[in-house]
Scaffold this motif. Sequence first.
Motif, PDB file in Angstrom:
ATOM      1  N   GLU A  79       0.829  -1.202   0.000  1.00  0.00           N
ATOM      2  CA  GLU A  79       0.000   0.000   0.000  1.00  0.00           C
ATOM      3  C   GLU A  79       0.871   1.262   0.000  1.00  0.00           C
ATOM      4  O   GLU A  79       2.080   1.205   0.247  1.00  0.00           O
ATOM      5  N   THR A  80       0.242   2.399  -0.250  1.00  0.00           N
ATOM      6  CA  THR A  80       0.921   3.693  -0.148  1.00  0.00           C
ATOM      7  C   THR A  80       0.549   4.358   1.173  1.00  0.00           C
ATOM      8  O   THR A  80      -0.590   4.249   1.629  1.00  0.00           O
ATOM      9  N   VAL A  81       1.507   5.057   1.760  1.00  0.00           N
ATOM     10  CA  VAL A  81       1.319   5.733   3.042  1.00  0.00           C
ATOM     11  C   VAL A  81       1.956   7.119   2.940  1.00  0.00           C
ATOM     12  O   VAL A  81       3.077   7.253   2.447  1.00  0.00           O
ATOM     13  N   ALA A  82       1.269   8.133   3.401  1.00  0.00           N
ATOM     14  CA  ALA A  82       1.839   9.478   3.455  1.00  0.00           C
ATOM     15  C   ALA A  82       2.628   9.623   4.752  1.00  0.00           C
ATOM     16  O   ALA A  82       2.092   9.398   5.839  1.00  0.00           O
ATOM     17  N   ILE A  83       3.903   9.980   4.619  1.00  0.00           N
ATOM     18  CA  ILE A  83       4.783  10.056   5.786  1.00  0.00           C
ATOM     19  C   ILE A  83       5.447  11.429   5.872  1.00  0.00           C
ATOM     20  O   ILE A  83       5.702  12.075   4.852  1.00  0.00           O
ATOM     21  N   PRO A  84       5.746  11.892   7.093  1.00  0.00           N
ATOM     22  CA  PRO A  84       6.475  13.153   7.236  1.00  0.00           C
ATOM     23  C   PRO A  84       7.966  12.929   7.038  1.00  0.00           C
ATOM     24  O   PRO A  84       8.517  11.890   7.420  1.00  0.00           O
ATOM     25  N   THR A  85       8.629  13.876   6.393  1.00  0.00           N
ATOM     26  CA  THR A  85      10.091  13.920   6.381  1.00  0.00           C
ATOM     27  C   THR A  85      10.485  15.336   6.798  1.00  0.00           C
ATOM     28  O   THR A  85       9.625  16.182   7.023  1.00  0.00           O
ATOM     29  N   GLU A  86      11.772  15.594   6.872  1.00  0.00           N
ATOM     30  CA  GLU A  86      12.199  16.944   7.242  1.00  0.00           C
ATOM     31  C   GLU A  86      11.951  17.941   6.117  1.00  0.00           C
ATOM     32  O   GLU A  86      11.928  19.156   6.352  1.00  0.00           O
ATOM     33  N   THR A  87      11.763  17.457   4.880  1.00  0.00           N
ATOM     34  CA  THR A  87      11.575  18.350   3.730  1.00  0.00           C
ATOM     35  C   THR A  87      10.101  18.653   3.518  1.00  0.00           C
ATOM     36  O   THR A  87       9.614  19.730   3.848  1.00  0.00           O
ATOM     37  N   ALA A 138       4.679   7.387   0.225  1.00  0.00           N
ATOM     38  CA  ALA A 138       5.666   6.313   0.241  1.00  0.00           C
ATOM     39  C   ALA A 138       5.085   4.984  -0.200  1.00  0.00           C
ATOM     40  O   ALA A 138       3.919   4.664   0.067  1.00  0.00           O
ATOM     41  N   ALA A 139       5.943   4.188  -0.863  1.00  0.00           N
ATOM     42  CA  ALA A 139       5.627   2.805  -1.220  1.00  0.00           C
ATOM     43  C   ALA A 139       6.937   2.037  -1.320  1.00  0.00           C
ATOM     44  O   ALA A 139       8.011   2.628  -1.544  1.00  0.00           O
ATOM     45  N   ASP A 140       6.870   0.729  -1.190  1.00  0.00           N
ATOM     46  CA  ASP A 140       8.028  -0.147  -1.286  1.00  0.00           C
ATOM     47  C   ASP A 140       8.664   0.011  -2.669  1.00  0.00           C
ATOM     48  O   ASP A 140       8.053  -0.312  -3.691  1.00  0.00           O
ATOM     49  N   ALA A 141       9.901   0.490  -2.716  1.00  0.00           N
ATOM     50  CA  ALA A 141      10.563   0.764  -3.995  1.00  0.00           C
ATOM     51  C   ALA A 141      10.951  -0.486  -4.758  1.00  0.00           C
ATOM     52  O   ALA A 141      11.353  -0.402  -5.926  1.00  0.00           O
ATOM     53  N   ILE A 160      -2.267   8.417   6.752  1.00  0.00           N
ATOM     54  CA  ILE A 160      -1.423   9.618   6.779  1.00  0.00           C
ATOM     55  C   ILE A 160      -0.771   9.674   8.159  1.00  0.00           C
ATOM     56  O   ILE A 160      -1.455   9.660   9.181  1.00  0.00           O
ATOM     57  N   VAL A 161       0.547   9.730   8.178  1.00  0.00           N
ATOM     58  CA  VAL A 161       1.286   9.835   9.437  1.00  0.00           C
ATOM     59  C   VAL A 161       1.527  11.312   9.714  1.00  0.00           C
ATOM     60  O   VAL A 161       2.142  12.013   8.915  1.00  0.00           O
ATOM     61  N   ASP A 162       1.044  11.791  10.843  1.00  0.00           N
ATOM     62  CA  ASP A 162       1.118  13.206  11.195  1.00  0.00           C
ATOM     63  C   ASP A 162       2.345  13.469  12.061  1.00  0.00           C
ATOM     64  O   ASP A 162       2.384  13.096  13.228  1.00  0.00           O
ATOM     65  N   GLY A 163       3.334  14.122  11.468  1.00  0.00           N
ATOM     66  CA  GLY A 163       4.532  14.501  12.207  1.00  0.00           C
ATOM     67  C   GLY A 163       4.625  15.993  12.445  1.00  0.00           C
ATOM     68  O   GLY A 163       5.693  16.501  12.785  1.00  0.00           O
TER      69      GLY A 163
END
Length: 324
Positions: free
Chosen positions: A22-30, A35-38, A164-167
């Motif tokens: 599956e796809t998941v929305a993740i926080p990064t510093e940018t 995201a998905a398994d590449a 959606i992961v909320d960071g």
Amino acid sequence: MAEILSADMALERAAALLAAGETVAIPTETVYGLAADATNGEAVARIFETKGRPRFNPLIAHVSDMAMAERIAVLDPLSRKLADAFWPGPLTLVLPLREESGIHPLVTAGLDTVALRMPKGFGAEVVRRLGRPLAAPSANSSGRISSTTAEAVATDLGSRIALIVDGGPTPVGLESTIVKVEDGAVRLLRPGGLSAEEVEKVIGNPMLRGSAGAVVAPGMLASHYAPAARMRLDAAEVWPGEALLAFGPKRVRAAENAVAVANLSEAGDLREAAANLFSHMLRLDRSGATTIAVEPVPKHGLGEAINDRLARAAAPRDKPLAEE
């Protein structure tokens, strides 16, 4: 509608969904990433379907450590020097792809190179937990404003993804800087959250700019990061019906007539302006104005990346490739 979990509670759930393709929305510093398994072609295809992204536009593969990076790509000495200096952080390296990398060709758009980045925080944690690299372009509809909050992701993609992961707000607020080493020289393919001056200080030489024309890394399309409203750059005054994207303490002529105003940085601080860019563009786009007038932003330091994003947001929407 997508489930929203705080980053400190979401690791196991996110890793399980990613492992299932599956796809998941993740926080990064940018910015927030989709995201998905590449290594999973069907999972990567879901990124393109969710974003409506052109398939000739490659994706960045995110790694958790140097060992994972070296399994995927060949790092020359200069690229390794840059990785040592700036990873984890907002720098992406375009590198030769190893034959047994495991990266699906959809990630690289069929190229023999791959764009690699080592993120900070939750992004690195979930890659480590999954044990495989993640393809993770910005979590927004293709060509539109990048998301710097979980709320922005939910508004745009919430009906199309599971989690959606909320960071919280992303601290950098611009996508990563992308570079490629060519014959001992470093070429800047996309300015971003790491200033060119910082890179040049490490390598000891000025970087080359632009590319030979082919799309070899993300963010090189001429029209990108675009709101629904038109963008009018380096405005000296505000025209009737326009919103205003301001910068610094002084306003252009007729600023009081703007239907809405958002200031990237009252103090004229470029780092603050970078962090605010996409959220302020989104706010003005929702004001109902058909055009956003943009005050001039200095072009040094992070201003180079800010002006790059503004130029792409203002580009004709039917123009397929960057002319660089």
